[in-house]
Design a protein around this motif. Sequence first.
Motif, mmCIF file in Angstrom:
data_model
loop_
_atom_site.group_PDB
_atom_site.id
_atom_site.type_symbol
_atom_site.label_atom_id
_atom_site.label_comp_id
_atom_site.label_asym_id
_atom_site.label_seq_id
_atom_site.Cartn_x
_atom_site.Cartn_y
_atom_site.Cartn_z
ATOM 1 N N LYS A 101 -14.447 -5.362 9.783
ATOM 2 C CA LYS A 101 -14.668 -6.759 10.157
ATOM 3 C C LYS A 101 -13.654 -7.677 9.481
ATOM 4 C CE LYS A 101 -19.641 -6.673 11.194
ATOM 5 N NZ LYS A 101 -20.962 -7.214 10.814
ATOM 6 N N GLU A 102 -13.309 -7.347 8.266
ATOM 7 C CA GLU A 102 -12.345 -8.155 7.512
ATOM 8 C C GLU A 102 -10.926 -7.911 8.001
ATOM 9 O OE1 GLU A 102 -12.143 -11.196 5.162
ATOM 10 O OE2 GLU A 102 -14.009 -10.029 5.038
ATOM 11 N N ASP A 103 -10.773 -6.869 8.819
ATOM 12 C CA ASP A 103 -9.456 -6.434 9.291
ATOM 13 C C ASP A 103 -8.531 -6.157 8.100
ATOM 14 O OD1 ASP A 103 -7.738 -5.631 11.313
ATOM 15 O OD2 ASP A 103 -6.771 -7.589 11.462
ATOM 16 N N ALA A 104 -9.105 -5.513 7.081
ATOM 17 C CA ALA A 104 -8.333 -5.135 5.897
ATOM 18 C C ALA A 104 -7.423 -3.961 6.244
ATOM 19 C CB ALA A 104 -9.275 -4.781 4.752
ATOM 20 N N GLU A 138 0.589 -5.326 -2.456
ATOM 21 C CA GLU A 138 1.529 -4.762 -1.501
ATOM 22 C C GLU A 138 1.061 -5.073 -0.076
ATOM 23 O OE1 GLU A 138 4.380 -3.266 -2.245
ATOM 24 O OE2 GLU A 138 4.013 -3.485 -4.398
ATOM 25 N N ASN A 139 1.976 -5.010 0.858
ATOM 26 C CA ASN A 139 1.624 -5.260 2.261
ATOM 27 C C ASN A 139 2.056 -4.064 3.115
ATOM 28 O OD1 ASN A 139 0.806 -6.467 4.631
ATOM 29 N ND2 ASN A 139 2.655 -7.719 4.834
ATOM 30 N N PRO A 140 1.119 -3.189 3.520
ATOM 31 C CA PRO A 140 -0.316 -3.245 3.205
ATOM 32 C C PRO A 140 -0.604 -2.749 1.785
ATOM 33 C CG PRO A 140 0.158 -1.298 4.491
ATOM 34 C CD PRO A 140 1.452 -2.063 4.415
ATOM 35 N N PRO A 141 -1.791 -3.047 1.265
ATOM 36 C CA PRO A 141 -2.169 -2.572 -0.061
ATOM 37 C C PRO A 141 -2.117 -1.043 -0.138
ATOM 38 C CG PRO A 141 -3.692 -4.259 0.680
ATOM 39 C CD PRO A 141 -2.836 -3.912 1.864
ATOM 40 N N GLU A 142 -1.835 -0.542 -1.338
ATOM 41 C CA GLU A 142 -1.724 0.900 -1.543
ATOM 42 C C GLU A 142 -2.805 1.393 -2.501
ATOM 43 O OE1 GLU A 142 2.200 1.644 -2.950
ATOM 44 O OE2 GLU A 142 3.181 0.837 -1.141
ATOM 45 N N GLU A 172 -10.067 -7.634 -2.310
ATOM 46 C CA GLU A 172 -8.850 -8.444 -2.314
ATOM 47 C C GLU A 172 -8.744 -9.236 -1.008
ATOM 48 O OE1 GLU A 172 -4.946 -9.905 -3.415
ATOM 49 O OE2 GLU A 172 -6.624 -9.073 -4.557
ATOM 50 N N ALA A 173 -9.046 -8.574 0.117
ATOM 51 C CA ALA A 173 -8.993 -9.251 1.410
ATOM 52 C C ALA A 173 -10.051 -10.348 1.502
ATOM 53 C CB ALA A 173 -9.187 -8.236 2.536
ATOM 54 N N ASP A 185 -7.989 -11.647 -9.583
ATOM 55 C CA ASP A 185 -7.148 -10.709 -10.335
ATOM 56 C C ASP A 185 -7.518 -10.678 -11.811
ATOM 57 O OD1 ASP A 185 -5.753 -10.105 -8.047
ATOM 58 O OD2 ASP A 185 -4.098 -11.480 -8.474
ATOM 59 N N TYR A 186 -8.133 -11.740 -12.307
ATOM 60 C CA TYR A 186 -8.479 -11.838 -13.727
ATOM 61 C C TYR A 186 -9.991 -11.821 -13.959
ATOM 62 C CZ TYR A 186 -3.580 -12.941 -14.263
ATOM 63 O OH TYR A 186 -2.204 -12.875 -14.241
ATOM 64 N N SER A 187 -10.737 -11.533 -12.907
ATOM 65 C CA SER A 187 -12.200 -11.491 -13.040
ATOM 66 C C SER A 187 -12.660 -10.111 -13.486
ATOM 67 C CB SER A 187 -12.855 -11.831 -11.695
ATOM 68 O OG SER A 187 -14.246 -11.559 -11.731
ATOM 69 N N GLN A 188 -13.412 -10.049 -14.572
ATOM 70 C CA GLN A 188 -13.901 -8.757 -15.057
ATOM 71 C C GLN A 188 -14.917 -8.141 -14.104
ATOM 72 O OE1 GLN A 188 -15.688 -9.483 -18.905
ATOM 73 N NE2 GLN A 188 -17.610 -10.218 -18.043
ATOM 74 N N GLU A 189 -15.518 -8.958 -13.251
ATOM 75 C CA GLU A 189 -16.509 -8.442 -12.311
ATOM 76 C C GLU A 189 -15.860 -7.673 -11.164
ATOM 77 O OE1 GLU A 189 -19.502 -8.402 -13.145
ATOM 78 O OE2 GLU A 189 -19.326 -9.811 -14.804
ATOM 79 N N ASP A 190 -14.550 -7.844 -10.964
ATOM 80 C CA ASP A 190 -13.876 -7.085 -9.913
ATOM 81 C C ASP A 190 -13.963 -5.591 -10.209
ATOM 82 O OD1 ASP A 190 -12.141 -6.919 -7.530
ATOM 83 O OD2 ASP A 190 -10.647 -6.190 -8.936
#
Length: 404
Positions: A101-104, A138-142, A172-173, A185-190
């Motif tokens: 759905k996010e088209d990630a 990266e595009n796309p992410p790796e 990320e998407a 990017d800096y959230s510990q909850e990620d």
Amino acid sequence: MKSLLLTLVFLVSSAAAAARAENLDASAQDGSAFFDGADRYAAASAQAPSPQDKAVLLAELKKRVTINDRGSPREGAALNAMLARLMDSPTARAKAAQFIKEDARAVISFEEIPNTVISEVNGRKDFATSGGHSHTKENPPEVHLNSAYLEARTESVHKTLAHELFGHTLEEARAARSGVADVNDYSQEDEANAGLVGWTVSAELGNKITDGWAWIYMADPQDYHKRLKSNLAYYAGTLSAEEMKAPQAVYEKRLADVEKILLRLPARKQKNETWLARIAHLIDRHGAAPAPFLTLKEEISATLAGLPGDEADLREIKEYLQSLIEKCGGESGAAWTGNLAAKSDNAYFRERAREMEERRTVLAGLMQGQTQQSQMPPERPGQITWDRLAGLWEQDTASGCKGI
């Protein structure tokens, strides 16, 4: 010979799963023509979806996930098999539906991760370095999985793939759509969210919950976050929403802590070498049977083999923290830290927190009646414990033996 056998077993199981994936893809050809989105996603994410619904979901997912086999059919077969196996997990199916759905997008592959040392303890091959990582910019992410999974700890690879693909790459998407990818990017909850995804998927696939981080997090999330900060550089830079209000002081404290750990590494090395020598003394000088000491010797040897990698990781953490402290300074630093504080309360983070709480409830149910010890593989019979070893050494010292 044992290594060859493990490799053959993995290849056979991967080939079988890959064949199943191909069959699923084939059966999805007709179904994909009727793919209408929400209804299909809901059906595939259900607790007991039909094989066709699972096949459709997998086929749609693979339109967005590229497999890089690096020229190795073996690696390609293994990666295809892993994606197919994920469809047996309700959580993975739900996250796959979100991914679509996010088209990630993502590219997945194996990679030789530095400082990886495969050790064998109790007849089981293992490694202590990272199981994988994501390059989400990266595009796309790796998504890169540790190639050691082809030889060791193969039951954990689905946990890592779900962690990286559905925990980090998908989020990320989602964060980017909400305009907060830079703060995420800096959230510990990620990392905690990705951990919950991976642990839950693995447990739903019928694997034992042997990852110590899962037990630490479920017992005390704050203890989990604290311990993780000295594990890898990326984690050392992550912050709670409260810490985002004044990150420089947080980073300075972490830098001091890492420097203390680095200073203790030589003593840790010497301590482990001393215990190996003490075991050798008990066997060679006093005629103790060697077999009961085998597991302890393997554990100590594995720790010693991993110390150079630990030191390299800690030095990388130190350099990263120093760079973040510099980033906090000056006029541009004020703008950066102000952005962290301003976006940390975004609706995306609140929604993710809600989803994490739901997933934690699911994982708690899967853990019910279990302990970390009960989930571990059985040990060799008749092995001497650390407490017993310490007692034997006390007796040796009390007897007047000069020891080593």
